[in-house]
Design a protein around this motif. Structure first.
Motif, PDB file in Angstrom:
ATOM      1  N   THR A 405       0.837  -1.208   0.000  1.00 13.33           N
ATOM      2  CA  THR A 405       0.000   0.000   0.000  1.00 13.33           C
ATOM      3  C   THR A 405       0.869   1.255   0.000  1.00 13.33           C
ATOM      4  OG1 THR A 405      -1.595  -1.232   1.308  1.00 13.33           O
ATOM      5  CG2 THR A 405      -1.879   1.149   1.186  1.00 13.33           C
ATOM      6  N   THR A 406       1.857   1.248   0.863  1.00  8.55           N
ATOM      7  CA  THR A 406       2.778   2.387   0.945  1.00  8.55           C
ATOM      8  C   THR A 406       3.536   2.575  -0.360  1.00  8.55           C
ATOM      9  OG1 THR A 406       3.125   1.790   3.251  1.00  8.55           O
ATOM     10  CG2 THR A 406       4.670   3.374   2.275  1.00  8.55           C
ATOM     11  N   VAL A 407       4.063   1.482  -0.861  1.00  3.18           N
ATOM     12  CA  VAL A 407       4.893   1.559  -2.054  1.00  3.18           C
ATOM     13  C   VAL A 407       4.069   1.973  -3.270  1.00  3.18           C
ATOM     14  CG1 VAL A 407       6.281   0.181  -3.644  1.00  3.18           C
ATOM     15  CG2 VAL A 407       6.588  -0.081  -1.186  1.00  3.18           C
ATOM     16  N   GLU A 408       2.885   1.447  -3.347  1.00  2.99           N
ATOM     17  CA  GLU A 408       2.022   1.793  -4.476  1.00  2.99           C
ATOM     18  C   GLU A 408       1.713   3.289  -4.480  1.00  2.99           C
ATOM     19  OE1 GLU A 408      -1.441  -0.628  -4.880  1.00  2.99           O
ATOM     20  OE2 GLU A 408      -2.274   0.598  -6.492  1.00  2.99           O
ATOM     21  N   ALA A 409       1.410   3.837  -3.331  1.00  2.00           N
ATOM     22  CA  ALA A 409       1.134   5.274  -3.246  1.00  2.00           C
ATOM     23  C   ALA A 409       2.356   6.071  -3.692  1.00  2.00           C
ATOM     24  CB  ALA A 409       0.744   5.655  -1.820  1.00  2.00           C
ATOM     25  N   ALA A 410       3.529   5.585  -3.305  1.00  2.00           N
ATOM     26  CA  ALA A 410       4.755   6.290  -3.693  1.00  2.00           C
ATOM     27  C   ALA A 410       4.958   6.243  -5.206  1.00  2.00           C
ATOM     28  CB  ALA A 410       5.959   5.684  -2.972  1.00  2.00           C
ATOM     29  N   TYR A 411       4.785   5.092  -5.795  1.00  2.00           N
ATOM     30  CA  TYR A 411       4.944   4.986  -7.252  1.00  2.00           C
ATOM     31  C   TYR A 411       3.935   5.886  -7.968  1.00  2.00           C
ATOM     32  CZ  TYR A 411       8.158   0.949  -7.566  1.00  2.00           C
ATOM     33  OH  TYR A 411       9.250   0.115  -7.524  1.00  2.00           O
TER      34      TYR A 411
END
Length: 531
Positions: A405-411
């Motif tokens: 979830t965190t990484v997806e938001a960052a991408y």
RNA sequence: GGCUCAGUAGCUCAGUGGUAGAGCAGGGGACUCAUAAGCCCUUGGUCGCGUGUUCAAAUCACGCCUGAGCCA
């Protein structure tokens, strides 16, 4: 099948069409890597993706460069284009379209688009005189010039006095429409500081700009007046449209716009922001076309804190860099160590530090040490444990559960540095976890079950890290999956189907009891060259 | 000249009202499964400067300084 298959939306992204005056520089590589990462992440999620790059090949500057090299303009372009394509290959750029503005079908698209704008009454003939910089392909205000009539950007070249009839595009007509558009789509120009710049620029009043040149042979003739040649930007920006054509399509606007339009993301360097954030949308408005989703202007690179330039003799050659360190290393450094949008610096020391610390020590060695233990304590197999069997108080499990979830938001926000940081957080936790649990001691004490749970939790965390980092370091991700005994080709365009995001982005996927691969360092430490 | 963004540990940056943080680099230590790698501890900052608002400011306001950039 990807159960996450999305409501038939598609994703198209462009790099600039690079000017083929010279071989690609590190800045072009930076943009292209970033675009590739964005495209790869969307593919990972199962979204149909079209990534466009290419070259802008017309204009007087090209003509003169070719003359100086005693080549025809086309021969010159063909040669430089090979340089771009070979660099993209070395950097593992998975583009879908490579558009050259000299392509015959591009001429058809430009002509049709021109006609629409012409029919709209937005093109008129006017007179223009002033100082002209061939390198910029632009007229300059006298007050902006350096002494001896030199262009401030190309200070080694004198500008030329031009007095000519040109055709103009009625940009001024679109001022309020543009301002309305920026207000309605606050995310159209990113990052915010770039948006502010554009708003300020537009609010000062827009002037029409010329879209044709006389005395220029290397370009498309203007359909309504063949004595004129279309000015490079009018031609170049439309390359984004031509690129959308399927190879078998007739080159018509309707065909081009059918599937992938509007472009979701134009990724550019901040130097060409105005063309993409002001001229381009106005041209599209005139032609009655939907507007792109966003224009992101990233920062510039410096080397050891200094501007790079041929005159300074401190350029950073992307070919040399990738040959010495490999694609994954180069890709990782620029995206992890530079905050996307801001200016960033390259220094060899930092480059080596970052890669050794993150990829060799933290991630690479983590996999290596764990595989060795699994080889010794678990017969070289993934421990016979399922993710669900792992106790909830293993913090790797809880951290892994929320990582995607965190990484997806960052991408999605193009915050690549944050994406890397988040994944590295899990990796560091793994190393700490291993030291706390000390599976080598557990094993000696005969605590087989606990040993297996510990190793499973770490192996699975490494897998997840590899999956989530795969857009940035596809080669490493392949190597990691392979050593975990999983076949995965992260370069496959259909990755979103073969390794569905909904399954692989979740902690706990790693199948139990399968044979692990041989433990080999996935990323060699870079030994610092003794000076 | 007008405007925008930035100025926090040696480096790269988080932190936007409530007792200064992370990673890397530097120093020390214990361990050994591992690519002397990881782990633990640690050095290091009057948060660019000044004034103001507030019980309280890195965080808000104003001014200034420095850097990057936009003003076709």
């Amino acid at each position: 099948m990807g159960s996450n298959s999305v409501d038939n939306h598609t994703f198209s992204i462009t790099t600039p069409l690079y000017y083929v005056n010279d071989l690609p520089h590190i800045g072009s590589a930076y943009t292209t890597i970033a675009a590739d990462v964005i495209a790869r992440f969307q593919r990972l999620k199962g979204v149909p993706v079209l990534m466009i790059t290419g070259t802008d090949e017309h204009g007087q500057k090209i003509q003169r460069t070719a003359e100086a090299r005693e080549k025809s303009p086309q021969a010159h372009c063909d040669e430089i284009v090979l340089g771009f394509q070979s660099l993209w290959q070395r950097l593992n750029i998975a583009y879908d379209r490579f558009i050259r503005t000299t392509a015959p079908r591009h001429q058809a698209i430009v002509a049709e688009f021109f006609q629409r704008v012409w029919d709209r009454g937005d093109i008129y003939e006017g007179h223009q005189q002033g100082w002209y910089c061939v390198s910029c392909e632009e007229f300059k205000e006298e007050r902006d010039l350096l002494p001896e009539q030199r262009c401030p950007i190309h200070s080694n070249k004198a500008v030329e006095w031009r007095d000519e009839q040109n055709y103009f595009f009625k940009l001024s007509k679109y001022q309020s429409q543009l301002e309305q558009f920026y207000a309605d789509q606050p995310d159209f120009i990113q990052p915010l500081s770039r948006r502010n710049e554009v708003l300020s620029f537009v609010s000062q009043g827009l002037q029409d700009f010329s879209i044709s040149r006389v005395n220029l042979d290397w370009g498309f003739p203007m359909p309504t007046d063949p004595n004129h040649t279309l000015y490079v930007w009018f031609d170049a920006l439309l390359g984004y449209v031509t690129a959308l054509l399927d190879p078998a399509d007739e080159p018509t606007l309707d065909n081009a716009l059918q599937k992938w339009w509007p472009i979701q993301t134009h990724l550019i360097g901040k130097d060409i922001l105005r063309f993409h954030a002001v001229y381009w949308p106005a041209m599209l408005m005139s032609a009655g076309l939907p507007l792109p989703g966003r224009v992101f202007g990233h920062g510039f690179l410096t080397k050891d804190g200094q501007k790079m330039g041929k005159s300074l003799g401190n350029t950073l050659d992307p070919v040399d860099l990738v040959e010495r360190y490999g694609a994954d290393a180069v890709r990782y450094y620029f995206l992890k160590e530079i905050e996307f949008g801001r200016d960033g610096d390259f220094s060899e020391t930092r480059f080596i530090n970052v890669l050794n610390a993150d990829l060799a020590n933290d991630l690479g060695n983590l996999l290596n040490r764990t595989l060795n233990m699994a080889g010794r304590y678990c017969q070289g197999q993934v421990p016979d444990v399922m993710g669900d069997d792992i106790p909830a108080d293993y913090d790797l499990k809880s951290k892994g559960a929320i990582l995607a979830t965190t990484v997806e938001a960052a991408y999605e926000a193009l915050a690549f540095s944050q994406a890397c940081e988040a994944v590295l957080g899990l990796v560091r936790s793994c190393n700490k976890f291993l030291d706390e649990k000390a599976p080598w001691s557990l094993y000696k004490q005969g605590q087989q079950a606990e040993t297996e749970r510990v190793l499973y939790a770490v192996l699975e965390s490494v897998r997840l890290a590899a999956y989530l980092l795969s857009p940035i370091v596809p080669g490493l991700a392949i190597a990691i999956y392979s050593q975990l005994g999983l076949a995965a080709d992260f370069n496959d365009r259909a990755i979103g189907q073969t390794l569905p995001y909904s399954v692989h982005s979740r902690w706990g996927y790693l199948p139990a009891s399968q044979a692990l691969g041989k433990a080999e360092p996935i990323f060699q430490r870079i030994e610092r060259a003794s000076e």
